[in-house]
Write a protein that holds these residues in place. Structure first.
Motif, PDB file in Angstrom:
ATOM      1  N   LYS A  44       0.831  -1.210   0.000  1.00 20.91           N
ATOM      2  CA  LYS A  44       0.000   0.000   0.000  1.00 20.91           C
ATOM      3  C   LYS A  44       0.869   1.265   0.000  1.00 20.91           C
ATOM      4  O   LYS A  44       1.843   1.364  -0.718  1.00 20.91           O
ATOM      5  CB  LYS A  44      -0.972  -0.035   1.175  1.00 20.91           C
ATOM      6  CG  LYS A  44      -1.945  -1.218   1.115  1.00 20.91           C
ATOM      7  CD  LYS A  44      -2.915  -1.206   2.283  1.00 20.91           C
ATOM      8  CE  LYS A  44      -3.873  -2.389   2.214  1.00 20.91           C
ATOM      9  NZ  LYS A  44      -4.826  -2.422   3.341  1.00 20.91           N
ATOM     10  N   TRP A  45       0.484   2.250   0.836  1.00 21.33           N
ATOM     11  CA  TRP A  45       1.170   3.543   0.792  1.00 21.33           C
ATOM     12  C   TRP A  45       2.606   3.445   1.312  1.00 21.33           C
ATOM     13  O   TRP A  45       3.477   4.202   0.881  1.00 21.33           O
ATOM     14  CB  TRP A  45       0.385   4.591   1.580  1.00 21.33           C
ATOM     15  CG  TRP A  45       0.256   4.294   3.052  1.00 21.33           C
ATOM     16  CD1 TRP A  45      -0.724   3.583   3.664  1.00 21.33           C
ATOM     17  CD2 TRP A  45       1.154   4.712   4.081  1.00 21.33           C
ATOM     18  NE1 TRP A  45      -0.500   3.518   5.020  1.00 21.33           N
ATOM     19  CE2 TRP A  45       0.637   4.207   5.313  1.00 21.33           C
ATOM     20  CE3 TRP A  45       2.333   5.456   4.101  1.00 21.33           C
ATOM     21  CZ2 TRP A  45       1.268   4.431   6.531  1.00 21.33           C
ATOM     22  CZ3 TRP A  45       2.958   5.689   5.324  1.00 21.33           C
ATOM     23  CH2 TRP A  45       2.431   5.178   6.513  1.00 21.33           C
ATOM     24  N   ILE A  46       2.869   2.526   2.217  1.00 14.61           N
ATOM     25  CA  ILE A  46       4.241   2.352   2.715  1.00 14.61           C
ATOM     26  C   ILE A  46       5.144   1.887   1.575  1.00 14.61           C
ATOM     27  O   ILE A  46       6.249   2.413   1.374  1.00 14.61           O
ATOM     28  CB  ILE A  46       4.268   1.336   3.873  1.00 14.61           C
ATOM     29  CG1 ILE A  46       3.451   1.850   5.060  1.00 14.61           C
ATOM     30  CG2 ILE A  46       5.704   1.051   4.300  1.00 14.61           C
ATOM     31  CD1 ILE A  46       3.386   0.879   6.226  1.00 14.61           C
ATOM     32  N   ASP A  47       4.666   0.922   0.820  1.00 16.05           N
ATOM     33  CA  ASP A  47       5.418   0.426  -0.335  1.00 16.05           C
ATOM     34  C   ASP A  47       5.609   1.535  -1.363  1.00 16.05           C
ATOM     35  O   ASP A  47       6.686   1.675  -1.963  1.00 16.05           O
ATOM     36  CB  ASP A  47       4.681  -0.759  -0.944  1.00 16.05           C
ATOM     37  CG  ASP A  47       5.441  -1.382  -2.107  1.00 16.05           C
ATOM     38  OD1 ASP A  47       6.673  -1.176  -2.191  1.00 16.05           O
ATOM     39  OD2 ASP A  47       4.813  -2.067  -2.933  1.00 16.05           O
ATOM     40  N   ALA A  48       4.579   2.329  -1.588  1.00 19.85           N
ATOM     41  CA  ALA A  48       4.660   3.399  -2.591  1.00 19.85           C
ATOM     42  C   ALA A  48       5.715   4.436  -2.214  1.00 19.85           C
ATOM     43  O   ALA A  48       6.519   4.855  -3.054  1.00 19.85           O
ATOM     44  CB  ALA A  48       3.291   4.065  -2.744  1.00 19.85           C
ATOM     45  N   ILE A  49       5.738   4.829  -0.942  1.00 20.97           N
ATOM     46  CA  ILE A  49       6.702   5.853  -0.504  1.00 20.97           C
ATOM     47  C   ILE A  49       8.134   5.321  -0.600  1.00 20.97           C
ATOM     48  O   ILE A  49       9.023   5.984  -1.152  1.00 20.97           O
ATOM     49  CB  ILE A  49       6.379   6.299   0.938  1.00 20.97           C
ATOM     50  CG1 ILE A  49       5.062   7.062   0.979  1.00 20.97           C
ATOM     51  CG2 ILE A  49       7.514   7.166   1.489  1.00 20.97           C
ATOM     52  CD1 ILE A  49       4.626   7.449   2.384  1.00 20.97           C
TER      53      ILE A  49
ATOM     54  N   ARG B 183       9.269   4.899  -4.225  1.00 18.76           N
ATOM     55  CA  ARG B 183       9.573   6.170  -4.899  1.00 18.76           C
ATOM     56  C   ARG B 183      10.915   6.732  -4.427  1.00 18.76           C
ATOM     57  O   ARG B 183      11.640   7.335  -5.215  1.00 18.76           O
ATOM     58  CB  ARG B 183       8.463   7.183  -4.615  1.00 18.76           C
ATOM     59  CG  ARG B 183       7.094   6.852  -5.175  1.00 18.76           C
ATOM     60  CD  ARG B 183       7.052   6.742  -6.694  1.00 18.76           C
ATOM     61  NE  ARG B 183       7.569   5.484  -7.192  1.00 18.76           N
ATOM     62  CZ  ARG B 183       6.905   4.321  -7.139  1.00 18.76           C
ATOM     63  NH1 ARG B 183       5.714   4.254  -6.577  1.00 18.76           N
ATOM     64  NH2 ARG B 183       7.445   3.224  -7.631  1.00 18.76           N
TER      65      ARG B 183
END
Length: 299
Positions: A127-132, A135
């Motif tokens: 989710k957002w942890i993976d996305a940050i 990146r």
């Protein structure tokens, strides 16, 4: 009894210890059959022994100057010749193995620790942890590694320790992406799903199940990364951003002898050969480990 069996929580299927040991033994047997990999391991072992026993093997003090013998060609007294300060090049090359291997091992160790932690967290939670985290890796990989290292050392200051930190930082995304992809595949395995079902904590799942099953690619990538780290340390030393004179670091030795290339080529040849052979040894050994530990490389 039937109702009790239905209500009973599933027991996680742990990898058999004997089976895991046999996989490592099989990898070792495969590695021993690879003659080129053994040559690489022998080269690496030679330089490690050279670094460990440098005080016993070096014929002269590395800081001992004798201007009357400056830029002497290789001879019985000085097998690799002398530099522009009359210092014995052989002694400095031997002690230079300590610095280069120290930077290589510890910079990669730092990259493995930080990169593996970030990769595990990104791959497991998603989710957002993976996305940050992904990146951040993408931004770091957008810069050429040596330019990023130069920028970090320029901010921190020119020194061997700061060069080590810079090399560790630029290699973090490589290990992070490697472990992330490994975690994405392992977390779908039945024993991981069963471990979650019985309420096992995430930390226990990550460090007792997922991380041990990701060690093979880490070892292979780490071995190859040491070779890259040694080259990067030499490059920073050559640019005056790594080890500072009079430290006998191979890149610094090349930088200080570049003005004597035509007059005394041995001042550059022997440090350059040391870099080449060390990197070659780690690359050959890393390729052999990849062939031995990666099931996809086996017929």
């Amino acid at each position: 009894m039937a109702e009790l069996a239905r209500n009973q929580a599933p027991i996680p299927v742990k990898p058999d210890k004997e089976e895991s040991v046999s996989l490592w033994k099989e990898g070792w047997r495969s590695f021993k059959k690879n003659k080129i990999a053994l040559v690489g391991a022998a080269i690496v072992l030679f330089f490690i022994l050279l670094a460990v026993f440098a005080p016993l093997l070096a014929p002269y003090e590395i800081s001992e100057q004798n201007l009357s013998e400056r830029l002497q060609a290789p001879s019985k007294e000085h097998l690799f010749g002398t530099d522009d300060f009359g210092r014995d090049i052989l002694s400095r090359v031997i002690y230079g193995a300590r610095i280069s291997l120290w930077v290589g091992f510890f910079s990669v160790l730092g990259s493995v620790v930080v990169g593996s932690l970030l990769g595990i967290v990104a791959g497991y939670y998603g989710k957002w942890i993976d996305a940050i985290i992904s990146r951040i890796f993408d931004i770091m990989l957008a810069f050429p590694s040596i330019l990023l290292a130069i920028g970090i050392v320029a901010v921190l200051g020119s020194s061997l320790q700061n060069a080590l930190i810079a090399i560790a930082v630029i290699n973090i995304p490589n290990f992070g992406r490697l472990i992330r992809s490994r975690v994405l595949s392992i977390k779908q395995e039945e024993y991981i799903v069963a471990a979650r079902a019985i309420g096992m904590s995430d930390a226990r799942i990550l460090f007792h199940h997922i991380l041990p099953n990701s060690m093979a690619p880490i070892i292979v990538q780490g071995t190859l990364a040491i070779a890259t780290a040694i080259i990067e340390a030499a490059a920073l030393g050559f640019l005056g951003l790594g080890a500072q004179p009079p430290n006998p670091e191979w890149g610094t030795m090349l930088a200080s002898s570049k003005d004597f290339l035509t007059q005394a080529p041995w001042t550059m040849v022997f440090p350059g050969l040391a870099i080449m052979l060390t990197v070659l040894g780690f690359n050959l050994m890393g390729d052999g480990l990849r062939d031995a530990l990666d099931p996809r490389m086996k017929s």
